[in-house]
Design an enzyme around this catalytic site. Sequence first.
Site, PDB file in Angstrom:
ATOM      1  N   GLY A  23       0.835  -1.191   0.000  1.00 55.76           N
ATOM      2  CA  GLY A  23       0.000   0.000   0.000  1.00 55.76           C
ATOM      3  C   GLY A  23       0.863   1.230   0.000  1.00 55.76           C
ATOM      4  O   GLY A  23       2.092   1.155  -0.166  1.00 55.76           O
ATOM      5  N   GLY A  24       0.225   2.388   0.210  1.00 56.34           N
ATOM      6  CA  GLY A  24       0.968   3.637   0.132  1.00 56.34           C
ATOM      7  C   GLY A  24       2.050   3.779   1.176  1.00 56.34           C
ATOM      8  O   GLY A  24       3.056   4.439   0.950  1.00 56.34           O
ATOM      9  N   LYS A  73       6.820  -6.353   8.023  1.00 61.53           N
ATOM     10  CA  LYS A  73       6.218  -5.138   7.480  1.00 61.53           C
ATOM     11  C   LYS A  73       7.303  -4.075   7.306  1.00 61.53           C
ATOM     12  O   LYS A  73       7.951  -3.671   8.272  1.00 61.53           O
ATOM     13  CB  LYS A  73       5.113  -4.630   8.393  1.00 61.53           C
ATOM     14  CG  LYS A  73       4.483  -3.333   7.895  1.00 61.53           C
ATOM     15  CD  LYS A  73       3.138  -3.064   8.515  1.00 61.53           C
ATOM     16  CE  LYS A  73       3.202  -2.905  10.003  1.00 61.53           C
ATOM     17  NZ  LYS A  73       1.896  -2.551  10.576  1.00 61.53           N
ATOM     18  N   ASP A 132      -9.193   2.315  16.027  1.00 64.13           N
ATOM     19  CA  ASP A 132      -9.551   1.958  14.650  1.00 64.13           C
ATOM     20  C   ASP A 132     -10.045   0.516  14.555  1.00 64.13           C
ATOM     21  O   ASP A 132      -9.637  -0.236  13.673  1.00 64.13           O
ATOM     22  CB  ASP A 132      -8.366   2.183  13.717  1.00 64.13           C
ATOM     23  CG  ASP A 132      -8.811   2.319  12.262  1.00 64.13           C
ATOM     24  OD1 ASP A 132      -9.965   2.725  12.027  1.00 64.13           O
ATOM     25  OD2 ASP A 132      -8.008   2.017  11.364  1.00 64.13           O
TER      26      ASP A 132
END
Length: 547
Positions: free
Chosen positions: A18-19, A38, A132
């Site tokens: 992803g970004g 990661k 979140d």
Amino acid sequence: MNAWTVPGYAETRELGSGGSGRVVLAVHRATGTAVAVKYLAERFRRDPVFLREFRAEARLLGGLHSPYVVGLYEYVEAPDGAAIVMELVDGIALRALLARAGRTGPEAALALLKGSLLGLAAAHRAGVVHRDYKPENVLVTADGASKLVDFGIAAGRGSTPGVAGTPAYMAPEQWQGGPASPAADVYAATAVFFECLTGRKPYTGGNFAELALQHVEAPVPVAEAPEPVRPLIRRGLAKRPEQRPENAEVFVAELEGAARAAYGPDWEERGQRKLAALAALLPLLFPSAGGPAAGTTAVATTSLGRGHRPSSAFRPGRRGLTAAAVAVVAGAVLVLATRAAGNEPQGSSAVSAFATTSATPAAATPSRMRPPETPHPSPSPSPSASPPPSRSPRPGPMPSATRTTARPPTPPPTSTTPATPPTTSPPVTTAPPSPPPVKVTAVEVGSFVQTGVATGQATVSVKATGTGPVTVVLEWFTGDTAGELGTPEGTDTLPYRPDGRALAAPTASHTFTGKGCWWQVRATTRPAAGNGSSTRSLFIRSCQAPS
């Protein structure tokens, strides 16, 4: 793609990107342990604020000791890159299950909520608010267990980090920039629970301002949920934080009481079987399936206005509140628009087996929604090394060429070891652990029956992961008060070993000698279960009036 790789690991394949970075499946060369690594994207690694947030996530994961939260092996930072090495869980995101099935049914929804709430409870005990909780961040394993991931925008309890989260699940106080509190996590978890039950989010405004106003003012849509669980939804989605359960641990207790009363003592086992069956419908989404890497995620993590209509129960009122909601959201929309202009992928939507994590700079974006995310692999049991319970989990300065190990083969060190020269990657100084020992996630007295005038029999269910012996300890009591343990009557110890999948249900009988109309049994385990213990009472026949 970042060319730097963590020394000592052989990459197998990319799990997602992803970004903000990418995630790869790798194997630790020395032990053969499969891990998820990661990597922070290069352009964010050069930003000290993003890098500080990335370190914060690693430190936070290392401080949460729970089988319901992704575990940390080590954090590695060198002149050429930064990475978090985590344990790999073979599971898929709840979002994928909902996309496939629409809804889960009440027992499965309750079982899923309980598991992820226990992950939140570990964070709340450490003074951390997740901020979140959403279907993308709850993973379901092949046996129907659930686990919470992604602490990319977590904050210390009572801190005021600004507006952040995923709009469809944000509590009213999050929209208003209030202090981070466990009650906001309870709200988000309840919103996801509602979605599992009904197949839709509790509020579906057509734009940010309308969605904000609905969360702040619209009635809780309890009528759409099954009647036995409506009190949980009404409590969890209360508009004011003080009207909700104060933290996840309290909510778990309320959930268990409601579930047992409505669906019987075996509700959790049936719920997990249903989750396992739903997960089995999506075999290619498990990391073990060896499928292609997941794609990037969209800039806005919640779709607003695509196929959704405003809730018919909502009637906008109070123009001042509307204006305030618009003002609060305006800054978030500006942030999203700014990030979209910065070459972030738009509109792509990956249904994957990985949760999402973002290293977002709190200082740089005081009012922000969830930024571009990196698909994050599924996790499994526990971590180590905790942040102070009363402070925001923001670490202090850390040398730029370091390797910090959270869970080595032996008890975890807390020091940071400088790496070798900047021209080469730091040497491997530690390794992740061997396959984990047995961890008991839950113990429960499944049944307790009277088998004779003075004899009773109890059957215990145990949930565990890993390998190794487990000991079940049954304590017997007699008394005159329901719900209270009376006079101790003795103890039985039942040693047995997990078979790697389901555990046998140990059963024991006891002859009661004490007086009283109530018999009680309490089950505990060694090692200790995640839920501590389970107690059950039985009103004996001799005390019942003849019919």
